[in-house]
Structures are given as C-alpha cells and as structure tokens.
Design a protein around this motif. Sequence first.
Motif, short mmCIF file in Angstrom:
data_model
loop_
_atom_site.label_atom_id
_atom_site.label_comp_id
_atom_site.label_asym_id
_atom_site.label_seq_id
_atom_site.Cartn_x
_atom_site.Cartn_y
_atom_site.Cartn_z
N ALA A 64 54.53 25.29 43.12
CA ALA A 64 54.85 26.46 42.30
C ALA A 64 53.53 27.09 41.89
CB ALA A 64 55.64 26.05 41.07
N ILE A 65 53.38 28.37 42.21
CA ILE A 65 52.19 29.13 41.85
C ILE A 65 52.57 30.08 40.72
CG2 ILE A 65 50.36 30.67 42.66
CD1 ILE A 65 50.43 28.04 44.20
N THR A 66 51.90 29.98 39.58
CA THR A 66 52.17 30.84 38.43
C THR A 66 50.94 31.71 38.19
OG1 THR A 66 53.52 29.10 37.47
CG2 THR A 66 52.85 30.86 36.00
N VAL A 67 51.18 33.02 37.98
CA VAL A 67 50.09 33.98 37.77
C VAL A 67 50.39 34.82 36.54
CG1 VAL A 67 48.77 35.87 38.79
CG2 VAL A 67 49.75 34.13 40.27
N ALA A 68 49.38 35.00 35.69
CA ALA A 68 49.51 35.84 34.49
C ALA A 68 48.27 36.72 34.36
CB ALA A 68 49.68 34.97 33.26
N PRO A 69 48.44 37.96 33.92
CA PRO A 69 47.29 38.85 33.74
C PRO A 69 46.47 38.48 32.51
CG PRO A 69 49.29 39.93 32.98
CD PRO A 69 49.70 38.63 33.59
N ILE A 70 45.17 38.76 32.57
CA ILE A 70 44.27 38.61 31.44
C ILE A 70 43.75 40.00 31.12
CG2 ILE A 70 42.13 37.57 30.59
CD1 ILE A 70 42.53 35.40 32.74
N ARG A 71 43.85 40.42 29.87
CA ARG A 71 43.43 41.76 29.46
C ARG A 71 42.40 41.68 28.35
NH1 ARG A 71 46.11 45.47 32.02
NH2 ARG A 71 48.06 44.89 33.01
N ASP A 72 41.51 42.69 28.30
CA ASP A 72 40.55 42.77 27.21
C ASP A 72 41.20 43.46 26.01
OD1 ASP A 72 40.54 45.53 27.74
OD2 ASP A 72 38.56 45.50 28.70
N VAL A 73 40.44 43.66 24.93
CA VAL A 73 40.99 44.23 23.71
C VAL A 73 41.47 45.68 23.89
CG1 VAL A 73 39.72 42.72 22.15
CG2 VAL A 73 38.70 44.88 22.88
N LYS A 74 40.98 46.36 24.93
CA LYS A 74 41.41 47.73 25.21
C LYS A 74 42.63 47.77 26.13
CE LYS A 74 36.85 49.74 24.66
NZ LYS A 74 35.78 50.50 25.32
N GLY A 75 43.08 46.61 26.58
CA GLY A 75 44.24 46.55 27.46
C GLY A 75 43.92 46.64 28.93
N ASN A 76 42.63 46.65 29.27
CA ASN A 76 42.23 46.70 30.68
C ASN A 76 42.40 45.34 31.33
OD1 ASN A 76 41.33 49.45 30.56
ND2 ASN A 76 39.51 48.70 29.50
N LEU A 77 42.92 45.34 32.55
CA LEU A 77 43.06 44.09 33.29
C LEU A 77 41.68 43.58 33.65
CD1 LEU A 77 45.07 42.14 34.66
CD2 LEU A 77 44.83 43.54 36.71
N THR A 78 41.37 42.35 33.25
CA THR A 78 40.05 41.79 33.53
C THR A 78 40.11 40.60 34.48
OG1 THR A 78 40.16 40.37 31.58
CG2 THR A 78 39.11 42.52 31.31
N GLY A 79 41.30 40.07 34.70
CA GLY A 79 41.41 38.93 35.60
C GLY A 79 42.84 38.43 35.67
N LEU A 80 43.00 37.37 36.42
CA LEU A 80 44.30 36.73 36.57
C LEU A 80 44.14 35.24 36.29
CD1 LEU A 80 45.45 38.42 39.89
CD2 LEU A 80 46.26 38.94 37.58
N ARG A 81 45.08 34.67 35.60
CA ARG A 81 45.10 33.24 35.32
C ARG A 81 46.09 32.61 36.30
NH1 ARG A 81 43.93 30.81 29.90
NH2 ARG A 81 43.07 32.86 29.83
N TRP A 82 45.63 31.62 37.06
CA TRP A 82 46.44 30.97 38.08
C TRP A 82 46.69 29.52 37.72
CZ3 TRP A 82 48.02 33.42 42.61
CH2 TRP A 82 47.45 34.65 42.85
N MET A 83 47.86 29.03 38.10
CA MET A 83 48.15 27.61 37.98
C MET A 83 49.00 27.21 39.19
SD MET A 83 50.09 25.41 35.01
CE MET A 83 51.62 26.30 35.14
N MET A 84 48.61 26.12 39.84
CA MET A 84 49.38 25.61 40.96
C MET A 84 49.86 24.21 40.62
SD MET A 84 48.51 24.90 45.03
CE MET A 84 47.00 25.73 44.89
#
Length: 53
Positions: free
Chosen positions: A27-47
């Motif tokens: 199972a691969i789970t992905v969630a967005p990471i955003r800065d204080v302005k709401g800009n996408l800065t990365g993705l958090r992954w878990m397998m």
Amino acid sequence: MHSSECDYVQEWILRIQPRDCEPFEAAITVAPIRDVKGNLTGLRWMMRDIHHL
C-alpha cells in the motif's frame, strides 16, 4: 497545481517486484506538504507491505 487540488491523502495498492525477490502487495500512501502560504512544497510517502493482511 493549485492549493485546492490534491489536498487529501491518497492510497494505492500495488504489486512490487524487488530485484531478485518475489513480488509482494504494498500500500502506497501519499499526502501533500504545504508551506504557510499554501504552496505545495513536497509529498510525504509511506509504503507498507500488506501481503500478510
């Protein structure tokens, strides 16, 4: 990508084939990471190996 797009955790079930090993279900789970302005800065992954479930 706008801040309203993909603001939720997504999960996929995949069959993974490591080199020189038997394939397994994961199972691969992905969630967005955003800065204080709401800009996408990365993705958090878990397998997770779920073949035993």
